[in-house]
Design a protein around this motif. Structure first.
Motif, PDB file in Angstrom:
ATOM      1  N   LYS A   8       0.814  -1.223   0.069  1.00 46.23           N
ATOM      2  CA  LYS A   8      -0.006  -0.085   0.121  1.00 46.23           C
ATOM      3  C   LYS A   8       1.027   1.323  -0.032  1.00 46.23           C
ATOM      4  O   LYS A   8       0.468   2.220  -0.730  1.00 46.23           O
ATOM      5  CB  LYS A   8      -0.962   0.032   1.198  1.00 46.23           C
ATOM      6  N   ALA A   9       2.109   1.176   0.784  1.00 39.50           N
ATOM      7  CA  ALA A   9       2.856   2.341   0.827  1.00 39.50           C
ATOM      8  C   ALA A   9       3.572   2.695  -0.507  1.00 39.50           C
ATOM      9  O   ALA A   9       3.512   3.841  -0.809  1.00 39.50           O
ATOM     10  CB  ALA A   9       3.841   2.289   1.902  1.00 39.50           C
ATOM     11  N   ILE A  10       4.006   1.444  -1.049  1.00 42.27           N
ATOM     12  CA  ILE A  10       4.351   1.702  -2.030  1.00 42.27           C
ATOM     13  C   ILE A  10       3.785   2.068  -3.380  1.00 42.27           C
ATOM     14  O   ILE A  10       4.031   3.192  -4.403  1.00 42.27           O
ATOM     15  CB  ILE A  10       4.941   0.249  -2.743  1.00 42.27           C
ATOM     16  N   GLU A  11       2.429   1.833  -3.529  1.00 44.12           N
ATOM     17  CA  GLU A  11       1.495   2.432  -4.340  1.00 44.12           C
ATOM     18  C   GLU A  11       1.239   4.005  -4.258  1.00 44.12           C
ATOM     19  O   GLU A  11       1.150   4.625  -5.163  1.00 44.12           O
ATOM     20  CB  GLU A  11       0.069   1.739  -4.187  1.00 44.12           C
ATOM     21  N   HIS A  12       1.062   4.360  -2.841  1.00 45.65           N
ATOM     22  CA  HIS A  12       1.071   5.829  -2.475  1.00 45.65           C
ATOM     23  C   HIS A  12       2.322   6.298  -2.875  1.00 45.65           C
ATOM     24  O   HIS A  12       2.221   7.526  -3.714  1.00 45.65           O
ATOM     25  CB  HIS A  12       0.818   5.908  -1.289  1.00 45.65           C
TER      26      HIS A  12
END
Length: 311
Positions: free
Chosen positions: A253-257
């Motif tokens: 999720k953090a990488i997508e953000h």
């Protein structure tokens, strides 16, 4: 001519009135009276703001407004019954009801945000969700339009909300011209983040900070959990647990953000094609990036690019 009314609760934060400048400049830019602006309270008369200065207001009772904008307080506090009653009545008569910053709490107390997508200042977003569980709170939006209800984040984003209202009324060209006169260098779309992804993640340890820096510098790579765990010198399981504990988000999720933030900035500020941006930021193909933009910002990349160029 559209009547804009600002509802000023006792102790309102004066920055909330900055949005009035956008409507004023819309009039001067268009060289006609597009908007009439008034300041209101439940009883009428002087209302003292958080800085101790008084603003003269009209009584809100049975006023028919095109748009009612509720100013917020420095921090949320219960509102008196008379103000809430007047707010409910005025909202039923108005075409739109909006809030600046913690003004969303007043909308909530008046029962106007149940089932609605809303936002407020990120410091108080969790409190808003807890206090009004039927609302759908998004803590990472500058402003949100859900039907007849418009809400904005911090005090300065009231200007972004006002520009969004002007655009809805009279088109993007006028909104962009007003933004330029306000020296708002970029008329931020409602879906833009309130603060940067790296600040939001807030990693505390050196190893997780190192991973985030590595990820940001290598967004074009796959960035699997195994690859990131190796950067942190941890096993994949240990890394996932540590990363989620520190940032509040799982690695994927953090990488997508991070990808989204980089792609949005490139979309708005560079001359790269949408296909090149998708490749550079690790989305691989434009359709995957488009879906991610729609989820996060409510607009596809091409629309955000067009809005940025118009500004």
């Amino acid at each position: 001519m559209l009547k804009i009314g600002f509802l000023l609760p006792p102790g309102f934060q004066i920055m909330g009135l900055a949005a009035a400048s956008a409507f004023e400049l819309a009039n001067t830019t268009a060289r006609e009276r597009l908007y009439d602006i008034g300041f209101f309270s439940a009883p009428g008369g002087p209302v003292v703001n958080s800085f101790g200065a008084a603003v003269e207001t009209q009584a809100l009772a049975r006023r028919r407004l095109d748009t009612l904008i509720v100013c917020g307080l420095v921090s949320p506090a219960p509102t008196d019954r008379q103000t809430l009653d007047r707010l409910r009545s005025a909202s039923r008569l108005a075409r739109r009801t909006a809030s600046v910053c913690t003004g969303t709490f007043l909308l909530g107390e008046a029962g106007l945000i149940d089932g609605r997508h809303v936002t407020t200042h990120w410091l108080f977003a969790r409190q808003l969700q807890q206090q009004f569980p039927a609302a759908k709170v998004d803590s990472d939006r500058i402003f949100i339009n859900d039907g007849s209800i418009w809400t904005s984040a911090g005090m300065s984003t009231g200007i972004d909300l006002a520009l969004g209202l002007i655009e809805a009324d009279y088109g993007a060209e006028l909104a962009a011209a007003v933004a330029k006169k306000l020296v708002v260098h970029h008329r931020r779309a409602g879906g833009q983040s309130q603060h940067s992804t790296l600040l939001q993640l807030g990693a505390k340890s050196d190893r997780i900070q190192r991973v985030l820096k590595y990820a940001r510098n290598n967004l074009g790579s796959v960035l699997s959990v195994a690859e990131l765990a190796a950067v942190a010198h941890l096993s994949p399981r240990q890394f996932s647990r540590a990363f989620t504990t520190e940032t509040g988000q799982p690695p994927a999720k953090a990488i997508e953000h991070l990808r989204l933030e980089a792609a949005r900035l490139m979309t708005e500020q560079s001359r790269h094609t949408i296909e090149e941006i998708a490749q550079e930021t690790g989305f691989i193909d434009t359709e995957r990036m488009r879906r991610a933009f729609l989820r996060a910002y409510g607009q596809p990349p091409q629309v955000l690019r067009r809005m940025a160029r118009m500004s």
